[in-house]
Design a protein around this motif. Sequence first.
Motif, PDB file in Angstrom:
ATOM      1  N   HIS A  13      -2.184 -21.683   6.924  1.00  0.00           N
ATOM      2  CA  HIS A  13      -3.296 -21.079   6.183  1.00  0.00           C
ATOM      3  C   HIS A  13      -3.141 -19.558   6.277  1.00  0.00           C
ATOM      4  N   GLY A  14      -2.506 -18.998   5.272  1.00  0.00           N
ATOM      5  CA  GLY A  14      -2.072 -17.610   5.316  1.00  0.00           C
ATOM      6  C   GLY A  14      -3.148 -16.571   5.501  1.00  0.00           C
ATOM      7  N   HIS A  15      -4.416 -16.905   5.166  1.00  0.00           N
ATOM      8  CA  HIS A  15      -5.456 -15.885   5.290  1.00  0.00           C
ATOM      9  C   HIS A  15      -5.640 -15.442   6.735  1.00  0.00           C
ATOM     10  N   ARG A  51       9.433  -8.568  11.221  1.00  0.00           N
ATOM     11  CA  ARG A  51       9.529  -7.157  10.868  1.00  0.00           C
ATOM     12  C   ARG A  51      10.698  -6.888   9.926  1.00  0.00           C
ATOM     13  N   ARG A  52      11.733  -7.723  10.018  1.00  0.00           N
ATOM     14  CA  ARG A  52      12.873  -7.549   9.113  1.00  0.00           C
ATOM     15  C   ARG A  52      12.410  -7.732   7.665  1.00  0.00           C
ATOM     16  N   TYR A  53      11.489  -8.708   7.465  1.00  0.00           N
ATOM     17  CA  TYR A  53      10.950  -8.940   6.122  1.00  0.00           C
ATOM     18  C   TYR A  53      10.109  -7.743   5.684  1.00  0.00           C
ATOM     19  N   GLU A  96      -0.442  -4.290   5.675  1.00  0.00           N
ATOM     20  CA  GLU A  96      -1.160  -5.327   4.927  1.00  0.00           C
ATOM     21  C   GLU A  96      -0.858  -5.247   3.433  1.00  0.00           C
ATOM     22  N   GLN A  97      -0.935  -4.043   2.879  1.00  0.00           N
ATOM     23  CA  GLN A  97      -0.700  -3.893   1.446  1.00  0.00           C
ATOM     24  C   GLN A  97       0.731  -4.279   1.078  1.00  0.00           C
ATOM     25  N   SER A  98       1.680  -3.933   1.926  1.00  0.00           N
ATOM     26  CA  SER A  98       3.077  -4.270   1.658  1.00  0.00           C
ATOM     27  C   SER A  98       3.277  -5.775   1.619  1.00  0.00           C
ATOM     28  N   GLU A 134       1.763  -7.262  -1.561  1.00  0.00           N
ATOM     29  CA  GLU A 134       2.628  -7.009  -2.714  1.00  0.00           C
ATOM     30  C   GLU A 134       3.887  -7.853  -2.644  1.00  0.00           C
ATOM     31  N   GLY A 135       4.445  -8.004  -1.457  1.00  0.00           N
ATOM     32  CA  GLY A 135       5.650  -8.817  -1.307  1.00  0.00           C
ATOM     33  C   GLY A 135       5.398 -10.282  -1.628  1.00  0.00           C
ATOM     34  N   ILE A 136       4.280 -10.807  -1.162  1.00  0.00           N
ATOM     35  CA  ILE A 136       3.936 -12.202  -1.435  1.00  0.00           C
ATOM     36  C   ILE A 136       3.685 -12.406  -2.926  1.00  0.00           C
ATOM     37  N   ASP A 137       2.984 -11.463  -3.540  1.00  0.00           N
ATOM     38  CA  ASP A 137       2.733 -11.566  -4.989  1.00  0.00           C
ATOM     39  C   ASP A 137       4.044 -11.513  -5.765  1.00  0.00           C
ATOM     40  N   ARG A 138       4.958 -10.654  -5.334  1.00  0.00           N
ATOM     41  CA  ARG A 138       6.251 -10.541  -6.018  1.00  0.00           C
ATOM     42  C   ARG A 138       7.032 -11.846  -5.906  1.00  0.00           C
ATOM     43  N   GLU A 139       7.013 -12.451  -4.720  1.00  0.00           N
ATOM     44  CA  GLU A 139       7.706 -13.733  -4.538  1.00  0.00           C
ATOM     45  C   GLU A 139       7.065 -14.826  -5.391  1.00  0.00           C
ATOM     46  N   ARG A 140       5.732 -14.805  -5.479  1.00  0.00           N
ATOM     47  CA  ARG A 140       5.044 -15.812  -6.309  1.00  0.00           C
ATOM     48  C   ARG A 140       5.428 -15.663  -7.763  1.00  0.00           C
ATOM     49  N   ARG A 141       5.458 -14.423  -8.254  1.00  0.00           N
ATOM     50  CA  ARG A 141       5.825 -14.199  -9.656  1.00  0.00           C
ATOM     51  C   ARG A 141       7.270 -14.611  -9.920  1.00  0.00           C
ATOM     52  N   GLU A 142       8.147 -14.305  -8.969  1.00  0.00           N
ATOM     53  CA  GLU A 142       9.548 -14.680  -9.121  1.00  0.00           C
ATOM     54  C   GLU A 142       9.702 -16.192  -9.152  1.00  0.00           C
ATOM     55  N   GLY A 143       8.908 -16.879  -8.338  1.00  0.00           N
ATOM     56  CA  GLY A 143       8.950 -18.341  -8.344  1.00  0.00           C
ATOM     57  C   GLY A 143       8.545 -18.915  -9.693  1.00  0.00           C
TER      58      GLY A 143
END
Length: 260
Positions: free
Chosen positions: A98-100, A190-192, A234-236, A239-248
């Motif tokens: 549960h990512g939240h 942290r690498r991510y 947090e913002q990064s 944005e990273g999760i949203d980018r991965e979702r859009r790419e999916g």
Amino acid sequence: MNSLDSLFEPIASESVVDLVAGQIESMIVEGILREGARLPSERELSERFDVSRPKVRDALKRLEGQGLLRVRQGEGTFVAKLAGEAMSPALIDLYARHGHAFYDYLEYRREQEAFAARMAALRATPSDREAIEHLVRELDEAHETDDPDRSAAADVRFHGSIVNASHNAMLMHMMTSIYELTRRGVFYNRRYLRSIDGTGDQLLAQHHRIAEGVLAGDPVEAEEAAREHLDFVEQSFREGIDRERREGFARKRKITGELA
């Protein structure tokens, strides 16, 4: 002179056991002796406290009975595990699904680390400042050599050095547990995060700003720098999760388009 000599002070004759136990207790409370730390032998403690070995033995037994020390046969006397796990394995697994909860973790860190930075700017001793400066150099070197493992380790130790410099014993003990979760990569890698940043330059600059605020004795700047650092994290991630979702979604649309 052994570096441990400066940790222990000679004590007067009366209430010797109480005073020996009290010095060790104080060092545990202040985070000087952390859980898992090995104490010197009875003989060494006797010399450093300038009291008899039986008195030292009685003090150690008392602290062991209170659950503060643990004796390992053939190994020595150690500070016991005092802080419980921040979360049980089951709860960690639940949060991972549960990512939240990750954002709750960042929210908690942001408030605690902002407070720690403010207090550190007001309370840091020369030894604290030296430790912070050393870890900033460690972060710089890890960044220059592009060593993500060294960078991740230095990152956790850097934040820990700010908390230590706050000289708030409760905060030090609580954040030790939180940083252990960070070190184990329970909530994020942290690498991510660095890959989202692109080069890690922004993260490094933020750590420099926190350190500079503390070292300059500027509580407002130090607190703001710490808060903005966690805001950036947090913002990064968002944005990273949203980018991965859009790419999916884009990959799936491509597949369906090829099948049409």
